[in-house]
Scaffold this active site. Structure first.
Site, PDB file in Angstrom:
ATOM      1  N   TYR A   1       7.988 -36.745  76.710  1.00 51.58           N
ATOM      2  CA  TYR A   1       8.714 -37.561  77.215  1.00 51.58           C
ATOM      3  C   TYR A   1      10.106 -37.986  76.612  1.00 51.58           C
ATOM      4  CZ  TYR A   1       4.978 -38.867  80.595  1.00 51.58           C
ATOM      5  OH  TYR A   1       4.261 -38.902  81.433  1.00 51.58           O
TER       6      TYR A   1
ATOM      7  N   TYR B   1      -0.317 -44.583  87.628  1.00 54.70           N
ATOM      8  CA  TYR B   1      -0.217 -43.335  86.680  1.00 54.70           C
ATOM      9  C   TYR B   1      -1.576 -43.130  86.248  1.00 54.70           C
ATOM     10  CZ  TYR B   1       0.739 -40.651  82.499  1.00 54.70           C
ATOM     11  OH  TYR B   1       0.851 -39.596  81.788  1.00 54.70           O
TER      12      TYR B   1
ATOM     13  N   ASP C   1     -10.009 -46.259  86.694  1.00 54.31           N
ATOM     14  CA  ASP C   1      -9.340 -45.547  85.623  1.00 54.31           C
ATOM     15  C   ASP C   1      -8.916 -46.715  84.576  1.00 54.31           C
ATOM     16  OD1 ASP C   1      -7.732 -44.573  83.498  1.00 54.31           O
ATOM     17  OD2 ASP C   1      -6.364 -43.543  85.084  1.00 54.31           O
TER      18      ASP C   1
ATOM     19  N   LYS D   1      -7.954 -43.985  75.148  1.00 55.99           N
ATOM     20  CA  LYS D   1      -7.180 -44.718  74.164  1.00 55.99           C
ATOM     21  C   LYS D   1      -7.960 -45.498  73.416  1.00 55.99           C
ATOM     22  CE  LYS D   1      -3.150 -44.779  77.415  1.00 55.99           C
ATOM     23  NZ  LYS D   1      -2.130 -44.036  76.716  1.00 55.99           N
TER      24      LYS D   1
END
Ligand code: PLP
Length: 454
Positions: A20, A148, A262, A291
């Site tokens: 990114y 996302y 998600d 995560k």
């Protein structure tokens, strides 16, 4: 030996390609050599408060002694073993603990190694579930605007069309996109709390672009509806009314499609509940985790399903097998750290810390509403969000291409605070171990920078 005259940053500049990041114009990356609690330290002795948990992963703080010890102990025993045909205690114990902590009914854990792969697994499982059950026409997905779900091809297909996905458009498959409950910019022009969650399209399925409308039109072709419950992250830190989440479950039941949650970002306490689905007391058919699962230590993904979903893969017929697996599936080091992280949830008042943080963020961020460039302030659990606008009446703002994000990042860095706004959406999401004084300091930096920003 001659000391190496080169800095870490200059060596990095020669050989490393960062995610990114426009590599031609990037500012030099911070050369981090050490972490402790909420702080990161550079090789030249600077200290930064990690205000976004190193991309939303760190929860108990950096270099936590208990997680360090769990990792070291596991490394002495078994660092890795293939997970097709072998098993090991950390994977089994983690699965047992996950099943006990998750919303009731989620009972089978499939491991992978990051958030995007947890999502890919969920989509492949949903697709094959219907094939195995003799309904192969059901292979389309419904996802939400502003979604996302990750950077692999399936996850990108499911995500909102954006600057991030445009270069790959020829590789992506088609999904149906329903409107999201973005209350500050209501897609139907309604106002809370009188809207009746019209954006769900449950009462009026003719309402264009709503989940209700899409399922009424395409229900028989849909394999699953995938959502980021309560907090849509990278698409703009959009906080939902819990009623929308409850309605997604109802609509999936009405139309007989799988609900995929998600929770790669929202899992493990981030929204103030262990899992965001708890805000509406729903159990999805499939949940994606990553995560915070390892406390932010190591890459690990888990896709957990209900028993009926698992049952569709139990067969003598080999073609019904789920043929998916990564080399590092259920890595023992990652699983052992994840087990210790879950023990900490049980014995270290972790959720109480998130509740305290939520209160500090609510009280601390509220006064920012008075600043002319602040359009909206929203808080959920340990996440505080400030949406910036150039005109409060029209709510106009630049997108990700606008340079407000990188400019703010630099200004905060100069003050020793690591933040990474999503375009005009500034947010803080620190590790849960942040203290009240550190939270106040962080908010003071946000206030001071926004007061003079222009
Ligand atoms: N899903 C959600 C909701 C996310 O926020 C992310 C990452 O930010 C992902 C999936 C992808 O996770 P990873 O970056 O580990 O591939």
């Amino acid at each position: 030996m001659q000391p190496n005259p080169e800095t870490l940053a200059s060596r990095d500049a020669r050989v490393v390609w960062h995610p990114y990041t426009q590599m031609l114009t990037r500012p030099a990356p911070l050369p981090i050599v050490r972490g402790e609690g909420v702080y990161l330290y550079t090789d030249d002795g600077r200290r930064f408060l990690d205000g976004f948990s190193s991309w939303w992963v760190t929860i108990h703080g950096h270099a936590h002694p208990r997680l360090n010890a769990a990792l070291a102990a596991q490394a002495q025993q078994l660092e890795h073993v293939v997970f097709a045909g072998c098993t090991h205690a950390p994977a089994v114990e983690l699965a047992e603990r996950l099943v006990a902590a998750l919303p009731p009914g989620l009972s089978r854990v499939f491991y992978s190694d990051n958030g995007s792969t947890a999502v890919e697994v969920a989509m492949k499982l949903a697709c094959q579930y219907w094939r195995n059950r003799g309904e192969p026409r059901r292979r389309r997905f419904v996802t939400l605007h502003h979604a996302y779900h990750g950077d692999t091809v399936g996850a990108m297909s499911a995500s909102e069309d954006s600057l991030f996905t445009q270069p790959f458009a020829p590789m992506l498959f088609d999904v149906s996109r329903a409107v999201a409950p973005y209350c500050y910019r209501c897609p139907l022009g309604r106002e809370r709390p009188t809207c009746g969650i019209a954006c769900l399209g449950e009462a009026a399925p003719a309402e264009h672009g709503t989940l209700g409308a899409l399922l009424a039109q395409q229900g028989g072709l849909i394999a699953g509806v995938m959502v980021e419950p309560m907090l849509q992250g990278a698409g703009g830190m959009i906080v939902w009314p819990a009623e929308f989440l409850a309605g997604v479950r109802r609509l999936c039941d009405q139309h007989g499609v799988l609900m995929i949650a998600d929770e790669v970002l929202t899992g493990f306490g981030r929204t103030g509940r262990m899992f965001a689905c708890e805000h509406a007391a729903v159990t999805p058919d499939i949940i994606c985790l990553s995560k915070g699962i390892t406390g932010g230590y190591l890459p690990l993904g888990a896709t957990v399903v209900t028993e009926p979903v698992f049952a569709a893969f139990l067969s003598e017929d080999r073609s019904k097998t789920f043929f998916h697996g990564h080399s590092f599936t259920a890595n023992p080091l990652a699983c052992a750290v994840a087990v210790e992280s879950l023990r900490m949830f049980a014995d270290s008042q972790v959720m109480e810390k998130v509740a305290d943080l939520e209160g500090w963020l609510m009280r601390g961020l509220a006064p920012l509403r008075a600043l002319p460039l602040v359009g909206d302030v929203r808080v959920i659990g340990g996440v505080g969000i400030v949406e910036l606008v150039s005109d409060r009446a029209t709510k106009s703002a630049g997108g990700y291409l606008d340079d407000v994000g990188p400019r703010l990042t630099q200004l905060f860095q100069q003050r020793g605070l690591l933040l990474r706004p999503l375009g005009n959406v500034l947010y803080v999401m620190p590790p849960y171990v942040i203290t009240e004084a550190e939270t106040a300091w962080m908010i003071e930096q946000v206030h001071d920078v926004l007061s003079t920003f222009g």
